[in-house]
Motif scaffolding. Sequence first.
Motif, short mmCIF file in Angstrom:
data_model
loop_
_atom_site.label_atom_id
_atom_site.label_comp_id
_atom_site.label_asym_id
_atom_site.label_seq_id
_atom_site.Cartn_x
_atom_site.Cartn_y
_atom_site.Cartn_z
N UNK A 45 -0.77 157.19 39.60
CA UNK A 45 0.49 157.54 38.93
C UNK A 45 0.82 158.98 39.27
N UNK A 46 1.89 159.18 40.00
CA UNK A 46 2.25 160.55 40.37
C UNK A 46 2.84 161.29 39.19
N UNK A 47 3.54 160.57 38.34
CA UNK A 47 4.11 161.27 37.21
C UNK A 47 4.83 160.35 36.24
N UNK A 48 4.69 160.68 34.99
CA UNK A 48 5.50 160.04 33.95
C UNK A 48 6.18 161.19 33.22
N UNK A 49 7.49 161.21 33.25
CA UNK A 49 8.23 162.30 32.64
C UNK A 49 9.18 161.74 31.59
#
Lengths: 488, 453
Positions: A45-49
């Motif tokens: 997961x590169x990112x959850x924003x």
Amino acid sequence: MRFEHDRWRELSSRALDYLRRKVDYADIRFVSRRGERVKVKNGTVEGVTTSSETGFGVRVLRDGAWGFASSSTPTLEEVLAVADRAVAIAKASGMVGGHGAELSPVEPVEDAWKSPYKEDPFEVKLEDKLEVLLEAEKLVRKGGGPSVRVAEAGTEARREEKSFASTEGSYIEQEITECGAGIAAYAVGTGDMQRRTYPNGDRQLSGCYGWEAVKEAKLADNAERVGREAAQLLEAEPCPSGVTDVILDSTQMVLQIHESCGHPTELDRVFGTEAGYAGTSFLTPDKLGKLRYGSEEVTLVADATVPHGLGTFKYDDEGVPGQRTVLVDKGLFVNYQTSRETAARLGQKSNGTMRADGWNRPPIIRMTNINLEPGDWTLDEMIKDTKDGVLMAVNRSWSIDDRRLNFQFGTEIGWEIKDGSLGRMVKNPNYTGITPEFWASCDAVGDKRHWKLWGTPNCGKGEPPQTAHVGHGSAPARFRRVRVGVGR
Amino acid sequence: MITRERVLEVLDKCLRYSQADQAEVVVLGGDTYLTRYATNYIHQNTAESNAHVYVRTVFGKKVGLATTNALDDESLRATVRLSEDTARVQPDLADFVSLPGPEPGDEDDLVAAGPAYAERTASFTADERAEAVGRITALSRREGFEAAGAFQTGVFMVGVANSLGVRRYAETTRASLTAIVMGPTGSGYADDLSVDAGAIDPERVAEVAVKKCRDSQDPVAVEPGEYEVVLEPAAVADMVTFLGYLGLGALAFQEGRSFASGNIGKPVTGEQFTLWDDGTDPAGLPFPFDFEGVRRRKVMLIEDGVVKNVVYDSYTAGREEGKTSTGHALPPDLRYGPLPLNMFVKTGDATLEEMIASTKRGLLVTRFHYTNPLHPVLTLITGMTRDGTFLIENGKVKGPVKNMRFTQGILPAFAAIEAVSKEARLCDMFGLGAVSAPAMKISSFTFTGQTQF
């Protein structure tokens, strides 16, 4: 959020009462935005924003000059201070006054509207979102093999709640929910990098939908193909250079319409107010109703009423109802996208295209859903009817001059067309042209079955910069004798 | 306007609320003002006051991010909780190592003002902006032209703290003025950029843009093809901006999407081209640390044509043996990876006049418009000329030409540099940074199309 809206209404009412004696016109907009972006990349997961943002903006017209001020602190004290700031700014604007802005009339209205969706994207568990994305991303890598250095899958959701109140008596509440998803493969070879995406480039937000948009996108079903095509592009021959016929898939028609019809028909741009940044327009008022913009096949509309578009709404940010306006009628340039101020200069009423990028920007003319009306061709018929050409799909690069005449677009992928059949895949396809000459060469537009409404959530305009979410509907279309393979 | 004390309070509160293994809080606040004018009058005039909080939390190798612009206690607690909730449910980010730790001397950097701060900018008024715009429109009107552009001023506050001990705060200001002056058949451009609004010179901007406009009337068409070019600083800065964006950040480099991938130590341009990034140089738009609180380092990017380095943040540094962050992290919600935002191109010893005089047949370009990449690894870009393009023949400017489309590799262009100017100008980079660029003479530049004006 009911409580927030009651508070917004109270603060709006106090601000407008305060401003009535000081200015000729005022409006106040409260906007609250919630967003979520989830992106997976190469198995992780590169990112959850997650984001939230609230604020308000006050716009005033005083002696024909505009002022605008905004703040993220929604208290009565701050609302009144910001109102004063807007008035002071309007006075400063008057120091270098122009024609004196006047507003075309609009009926005051009290109303509320929500964009429809089936499944609230903010209620779907993050684990479930990750499962969908990780599965699709894994299949991208599987399809692409070792040359796919980067595989990605992402989803995005946004909800905007906003109120609009004016000294003319309008009070409008709207809630707009958007959602979408996409996958991408980046294949790397010696001195080369090729990208394939699905469904349409970086443009993940597809429209005013809920989570159902992600389900319907069927990312996993398309993932291996996307990976495979990225890898194949490394080995493909470059798009040939020369003059030939071009069939543009609707995934490229999006940008063709956006840049060469959407922007030049914005009446604020025509009147010069974008000149300091992105430029003006070749569609000057003397050409209205006279210029042959394209062939008989070309009918383009600005339609804020089509369901589920990223440019769909019930009222714009001046309280004008969303409408369907024909811009180009069977090739003839017949109308602009307008605001209350710009429409008045042509003796018209606004056709409702003023939108602001949040609470901290003043509304400017923004595209709604700018659509090419369907024709009566199937894609197969178009290909069979083409002796020599290139089919191009999914925009990768775009550029157009500051009057919207000379353009050049690149796409992710192309296929040669020879004697009515699709041939080999080609990489780095691009084409160039002059807007009215190009649209005049359009001799075939796909039918309703091929017509699709795409989202473009990254339309930049204005200073300070504003990013609008707009829509473009189109079927594939054919253009004759186009210059392709530029810059090889 | 959010104050230094309030920023530090928000940083400390959010760290206190966090239960994560590691936590980072970034506060970006700003008051910005923009006066926009066109057809010789002000048509838009805005003020904005805002502050965003970014909370990044880490459990092992799981990383979550949440943002808000509501700074009350309840919202801050909710944002920290949301960041932690999103982190907990994720799989590991395999190559994540750690948030950056404090550096010696950090405690001295909790200052309100530094070399990048000008009180004059912070106190600049709407009336002063209007007065400056009025000077441009008055000159333009006198010549029978129409002027458009924007005068923007802003004061920005950045605070960064993390649970490893980083705690930094600084303020900066920025002022910019642009002018496009349009006549019946041609236009001219000029701009100014500084941390100090008092250093912005509307008279010079007006005079340059009006002269360019006057010189641009009645352009003739010239055929596309290969030309010698003399590029003014704004055009050079546009190419350097895309060079940095496409290839000089560590993420693109590591993923093989950059021209620098596999080419460190190899020549990529001619020897006349040297480029570095220095976020501490007062000649640019300096700022002491990046958006992870890491001190900005000077990084040599391309030296005498040889690509030397790319820039890193803590995440990309952790993915390569022996690398540390160079202080180039972007705000936490941007996914581009680290980027050089304070680039300087080495100046030469020529003047613009000498470059023109040495050109047999070529084009003088004021600036480019709507540039976009066609192929990132090849650094192939396309765009249009705008606001002043002139034909040079036998060492003299012969007259204006209609705007041209170029399709050109950036590296091949910088491999064909014949001369570089002594003087450089500071040019905006995507509104996030700046490029200090000289003018250049390039022996071969590809124009692939023309437009009608």
